[in-house]
Design a protein around this motif. Structure first.
Motif, PDB file in Angstrom:
ATOM      1  N   ARG A 275      78.473  16.897   9.093  1.00  0.00           N
ATOM      2  CA  ARG A 275      78.605  16.327  10.433  1.00  0.00           C
ATOM      3  C   ARG A 275      80.078  16.331  10.853  1.00  0.00           C
ATOM      4  O   ARG A 275      80.411  16.707  11.982  1.00  0.00           O
ATOM      5  N   ALA A 276      80.944  15.929   9.934  1.00  0.00           N
ATOM      6  CA  ALA A 276      82.379  15.911  10.233  1.00  0.00           C
ATOM      7  C   ALA A 276      82.904  17.322  10.488  1.00  0.00           C
ATOM      8  O   ALA A 276      83.766  17.526  11.355  1.00  0.00           O
ATOM      9  N   GLN A 277      82.388  18.322   9.757  1.00  0.00           N
ATOM     10  CA  GLN A 277      82.833  19.690   9.994  1.00  0.00           C
ATOM     11  C   GLN A 277      82.368  20.185  11.366  1.00  0.00           C
ATOM     12  O   GLN A 277      83.088  20.916  12.049  1.00  0.00           O
ATOM     13  N   GLY A 278      81.186  19.759  11.794  1.00  0.00           N
ATOM     14  CA  GLY A 278      80.732  20.109  13.129  1.00  0.00           C
ATOM     15  C   GLY A 278      81.638  19.536  14.198  1.00  0.00           C
ATOM     16  O   GLY A 278      82.000  20.216  15.168  1.00  0.00           O
ATOM     17  N   VAL A 279      82.038  18.267  14.018  1.00  0.00           N
ATOM     18  CA  VAL A 279      82.969  17.631  14.957  1.00  0.00           C
ATOM     19  C   VAL A 279      84.295  18.395  14.977  1.00  0.00           C
ATOM     20  O   VAL A 279      84.874  18.659  16.041  1.00  0.00           O
ATOM     21  N   GLN A 280      84.761  18.771  13.801  1.00  0.00           N
ATOM     22  CA  GLN A 280      86.010  19.526  13.679  1.00  0.00           C
ATOM     23  C   GLN A 280      85.922  20.839  14.463  1.00  0.00           C
ATOM     24  O   GLN A 280      86.863  21.218  15.180  1.00  0.00           O
TER      25      GLN A 280
END
Length: 335
Positions: A275-280
């Motif tokens: 999820r954090a990589q998607g936000v990134q």
């Protein structure tokens, strides 16, 4: 991760197959999501993924979250069309062609990015969940991708993942490596595992599949290993429950690179927060749109967040006890 030259790229490609995933056991492809009502000036973004599983879905949702945080309101500033190929290459190619009129395309996982890049030479493409963008021939280098492409990589912490297996099972000598022969990312991850294993006193037995209907049989074929390991492989992750059943029946612990697979019955994962990589990735795309720059001029970024997830219930079902030190440092304890 060091940068790669054109010469090292050629060497990487020569070392392994560059096939694409084909998961015939997955559900049928999803149709395009209906376009939201929006002003004519809204940004049109196509999102494509190779199969449906929680980590890829987290990348998709995280991308939209990152865009929203940068001020792109869905339905007014941006309209998303989301498509899932359900592991079918023909469908994936059709999705890529249908996105020719988009302002920007998001390609989730390596096979998806390969298809989008081949079909869309002029559309800005941001990939996410790609293990080795250079080895998969998506970019020329991490620092200077070139063309119309950039994104984020979930390049795996292989040495730490294998060290976790040894910490949980100090007497382990052999790991069973399961991966798809049709995914470039899986070949790259497998090669890294085979390179890192000897330093930890581990030997590797491997079993490959060409589609998800073969997953259980592949796991059954590795009956004499001390632990199973699955890397960033979309085919196996989409059918992880089949491996979990074999692991429990044979009392063989299953460690994975996908955190959501732990909630689905795997023992542990040291892996990217998808999820954090998607936000990134969404943040990168929004920055390009704001600046008016080119995707290929933006360096590829590595995932910034790595987390340990454990499932004590799965450990019990697989005949092992998680060390207290592992439990104490786990960010997520499930089951």
């Amino acid at each position: 991760m060091p940068s790669f030259t054109r010469r090292s790229l050629v060497a990487l490609l020569a070392a392994g197959s560059l096939g694409l995933a084909a998961c015939s056991g997955t559900p049928s492809a999803t149709p395009a999501t209906p376009a939201a009502t929006a002003s004519d000036g809204a940004l049109k973004v196509g999102i494509a993924q190779i199969v449906n599983h929680p980590s890829l879905n987290d990348l998709r949702d995280g991308f939209k979250e990152g865009m929203a945080a940068a001020g792109y309101v869905e339905g007014s500033d941006v309209v998303y069309e989301e498509r899932n190929a359900a592991g079918d290459q023909t469908t994936l190619t059709a999705i890529a062609s249908s996105y020719a009129t988009k302002d920007l395309v998001v390609a989730i996982a390596t096979p998806t990015a390969q298809a989008m890049i081949q079909a869309l030479p002029d559309t800005p493409i941001f990939f996410a969940g790609v293990t080795d963008p250079v080895g998969a021939q998506l970019v020329l280098s991490l620092e200077d991708p070139g063309g119309n492409v950039t994104g984020t990589s979930d390049f795996p912490p292989v040495a730490d993942q294998l060290a976790l297996i040894k910490e949980i099972l100090p007497e382990a000598k052999t790991i069973g490596l399961l991966y798809s022969s049709a995914e470039t990312n899986s070949h790259i991850h497998a090669d890294l595992v085979k390179e890192a294993a000897p330093a930890l006193g581990l030997s590797v037995q491997e079993a490959t599949v060409s589609n998800s209907s073969e997953v259980a049989q592949a796991a059954e074929s590795l009956a004499d290993v001390d632990a199973f390991f699955i890397g960033t492989d979309n085919t196996f992750v989409s059918a992880i429950e089949s491996v979990v059943q074999v692991a429990e029946a044979r009392q063989i612990p299953l460690v994975v690179s996908d955190p959501d697979s732990v909630a689905r019955g795997a023992l542990a994962a040291y892996a990217v927060d998808y999820r954090a990589q998607g936000v990134q990735t969404g943040t990168m795309a929004a920055a390009m749109l704001t600046s008016g720059g080119k995707a290929g001029d933006i360096p590829v970024e590595r995932a910034k967040d790595l987390e340990l997830s454990v499932n004590p219930g799965a450990a019990q079902r697989m005949g092992v006890t998680l060390p207290q030190a592992v439990l104490d440092r786990a960010e997520h304890t499930i089951g």
